[in-house]
Design a protein around this motif. Structure first.
Motif, PDB file in Angstrom:
ATOM      1  N   LEU A 186      43.117  39.504  40.581  1.00 22.30           N
ATOM      2  CA  LEU A 186      42.446  38.230  40.290  1.00 22.30           C
ATOM      3  C   LEU A 186      41.436  38.330  39.155  1.00 22.30           C
ATOM      4  N   GLY A 187      41.084  39.544  38.769  1.00 24.86           N
ATOM      5  CA  GLY A 187      40.098  39.725  37.718  1.00 24.86           C
ATOM      6  C   GLY A 187      38.676  39.416  38.169  1.00 24.86           C
ATOM      7  N   VAL A 188      38.369  39.751  39.433  1.00 27.24           N
ATOM      8  CA  VAL A 188      37.029  39.512  39.982  1.00 27.24           C
ATOM      9  C   VAL A 188      36.481  40.820  40.541  1.00 27.24           C
ATOM     10  N   PRO A 189      35.172  40.883  40.768  1.00 23.96           N
ATOM     11  CA  PRO A 189      34.616  42.097  41.385  1.00 23.96           C
ATOM     12  C   PRO A 189      35.170  42.312  42.796  1.00 23.96           C
ATOM     13  N   ARG A 190      35.396  43.552  43.129  1.00 22.88           N
ATOM     14  CA  ARG A 190      35.915  43.919  44.450  1.00 22.88           C
ATOM     15  C   ARG A 190      35.015  43.378  45.558  1.00 22.88           C
ATOM     16  N   THR A 191      33.711  43.389  45.319  1.00 24.83           N
ATOM     17  CA  THR A 191      32.773  42.920  46.345  1.00 24.83           C
ATOM     18  C   THR A 191      32.959  41.444  46.674  1.00 24.83           C
ATOM     19  N   ARG A 192      33.434  40.648  45.717  1.00 25.73           N
ATOM     20  CA  ARG A 192      33.659  39.231  46.002  1.00 25.73           C
ATOM     21  C   ARG A 192      34.701  39.060  47.096  1.00 25.73           C
ATOM     22  N   ILE A 193      35.802  39.791  46.975  1.00 24.07           N
ATOM     23  CA  ILE A 193      36.876  39.684  47.962  1.00 24.07           C
ATOM     24  C   ILE A 193      36.458  40.354  49.268  1.00 24.07           C
ATOM     25  N   GLU A 194      35.769  41.482  49.183  1.00 18.96           N
ATOM     26  CA  GLU A 194      35.303  42.150  50.400  1.00 18.96           C
ATOM     27  C   GLU A 194      34.377  41.244  51.203  1.00 18.96           C
ATOM     28  N   ARG A 195      33.447  40.584  50.538  1.00 17.51           N
ATOM     29  CA  ARG A 195      32.519  39.682  51.243  1.00 17.51           C
ATOM     30  C   ARG A 195      33.247  38.469  51.815  1.00 17.51           C
ATOM     31  N   LEU A 196      34.240  37.994  51.093  1.00 19.06           N
ATOM     32  CA  LEU A 196      35.015  36.852  51.579  1.00 19.06           C
ATOM     33  C   LEU A 196      35.776  37.227  52.848  1.00 19.06           C
ATOM     34  N   ILE A 197      36.475  38.354  52.844  1.00 20.54           N
ATOM     35  CA  ILE A 197      37.253  38.726  54.029  1.00 20.54           C
ATOM     36  C   ILE A 197      36.378  39.210  55.178  1.00 20.54           C
ATOM     37  N   LYS A 198      35.123  39.573  54.884  1.00 18.68           N
ATOM     38  CA  LYS A 198      34.166  39.892  55.954  1.00 18.68           C
ATOM     39  C   LYS A 198      33.472  38.630  56.451  1.00 18.68           C
ATOM     40  N   GLU A 199      33.820  37.499  55.840  1.00 14.28           N
ATOM     41  CA  GLU A 199      33.328  36.175  56.233  1.00 14.28           C
ATOM     42  C   GLU A 199      31.823  36.030  56.033  1.00 14.28           C
ATOM     43  N   THR A 200      31.316  36.677  54.980  1.00 17.73           N
ATOM     44  CA  THR A 200      29.890  36.567  54.686  1.00 17.73           C
ATOM     45  C   THR A 200      29.609  35.721  53.454  1.00 17.73           C
ATOM     46  N   THR A 201      30.655  35.290  52.775  1.00 19.44           N
ATOM     47  CA  THR A 201      30.492  34.447  51.594  1.00 19.44           C
ATOM     48  C   THR A 201      31.580  33.375  51.597  1.00 19.44           C
ATOM     49  N   PRO A 202      31.309  32.223  51.015  1.00 24.93           N
ATOM     50  CA  PRO A 202      32.309  31.150  51.012  1.00 24.93           C
ATOM     51  C   PRO A 202      33.319  31.297  49.871  1.00 24.93           C
ATOM     52  N   VAL A 203      34.389  30.544  49.976  1.00 24.15           N
ATOM     53  CA  VAL A 203      35.337  30.414  48.864  1.00 24.15           C
ATOM     54  C   VAL A 203      34.697  29.480  47.842  1.00 24.15           C
ATOM     55  N   THR A 204      34.578  29.952  46.630  1.00 27.97           N
ATOM     56  CA  THR A 204      34.068  29.115  45.547  1.00 27.97           C
ATOM     57  C   THR A 204      35.246  28.463  44.839  1.00 27.97           C
ATOM     58  N   VAL A 205      34.951  27.505  43.991  1.00 27.99           N
ATOM     59  CA  VAL A 205      36.018  26.861  43.213  1.00 27.99           C
ATOM     60  C   VAL A 205      36.708  27.901  42.336  1.00 27.99           C
ATOM     61  N   ASP A 206      35.940  28.774  41.716  1.00 30.93           N
ATOM     62  CA  ASP A 206      36.507  29.828  40.872  1.00 30.93           C
ATOM     63  C   ASP A 206      37.485  30.691  41.676  1.00 30.93           C
ATOM     64  N   THR A 207      37.065  31.122  42.845  1.00 28.54           N
ATOM     65  CA  THR A 207      37.928  31.955  43.683  1.00 28.54           C
ATOM     66  C   THR A 207      39.138  31.172  44.164  1.00 28.54           C
ATOM     67  N   ALA A 208      38.947  29.919  44.523  1.00 25.57           N
ATOM     68  CA  ALA A 208      40.068  29.082  44.973  1.00 25.57           C
ATOM     69  C   ALA A 208      41.128  28.952  43.889  1.00 25.57           C
ATOM     70  N   LEU A 209      40.697  28.758  42.669  1.00 28.80           N
ATOM     71  CA  LEU A 209      41.646  28.652  41.553  1.00 28.80           C
ATOM     72  C   LEU A 209      42.434  29.946  41.376  1.00 28.80           C
ATOM     73  N   ARG A 210      41.758  31.059  41.484  1.00 25.45           N
ATOM     74  CA  ARG A 210      42.415  32.363  41.308  1.00 25.45           C
ATOM     75  C   ARG A 210      43.363  32.675  42.467  1.00 25.45           C
ATOM     76  N   LEU A 211      42.919  32.417  43.697  1.00 27.76           N
ATOM     77  CA  LEU A 211      43.786  32.643  44.861  1.00 27.76           C
ATOM     78  C   LEU A 211      45.022  31.751  44.798  1.00 27.76           C
ATOM     79  N   ALA A 212      44.825  30.507  44.409  1.00 26.76           N
ATOM     80  CA  ALA A 212      45.949  29.563  44.321  1.00 26.76           C
ATOM     81  C   ALA A 212      46.988  30.042  43.318  1.00 26.76           C
ATOM     82  N   LYS A 213      46.525  30.483  42.185  1.00 29.65           N
ATOM     83  CA  LYS A 213      47.454  30.968  41.146  1.00 29.65           C
ATOM     84  C   LYS A 213      48.226  32.186  41.650  1.00 29.65           C
TER      85      LYS A 213
END
Length: 102
Positions: free
Chosen positions: A33-60
């Motif tokens: 996705l071209g994002v920091p590893r910590t962004r995805i780690e925090r997301l899957i640990k449910e400590t951070t929300p999905v942002t629009v930026d992340t949603a666009l990348r996950l969707a693609k």
């Protein structure tokens, strides 16, 4: 009396329905996705929300839509906040005889 289920965080969906199924690590997804590893780690640990930026990348990457990811986040946020405001919301009396087409 039925037990109410806990709201589902989008990170749980990402972790259980996508990463586990693909045997993919958070780091591997982050790299794709071209994002920091910590962004995805925090997301899957449910400590951070999905942002629009992340949603666009996950969707693609996963051939979904950004709305899918944002809707998961919005649903989680509404359910979580409704629980925390439940007693206050009970005190609000609806306006009588008013219906508005939303």
């Amino acid at each position: 009396m039925a037990t109410e289920l806990q709201p589902v965080h989008p990170g749980e969906i990402l972790r259980e329905e996508y990463l586990h199924e693909l045997h993919m690590s958070a780091g591997a997804l982050a790299k794709k996705l071209g994002v920091p590893r910590t962004r995805i780690e925090r997301l899957i640990k449910e400590t951070t929300p999905v942002t629009v930026d992340t949603a666009l990348r996950l969707a693609k990457f996963f051939h979904t839509t950004p709305q899918f990811w944002i809707n998961l986040q919005t649903s989680y946020d509404i359910k979580t906040e409704a629980r925390s405001l439940a007693k206050e919301l009970e005190k609000i009396e609806p306006l009588a005889d008013f219906e508005h087409a939303a």
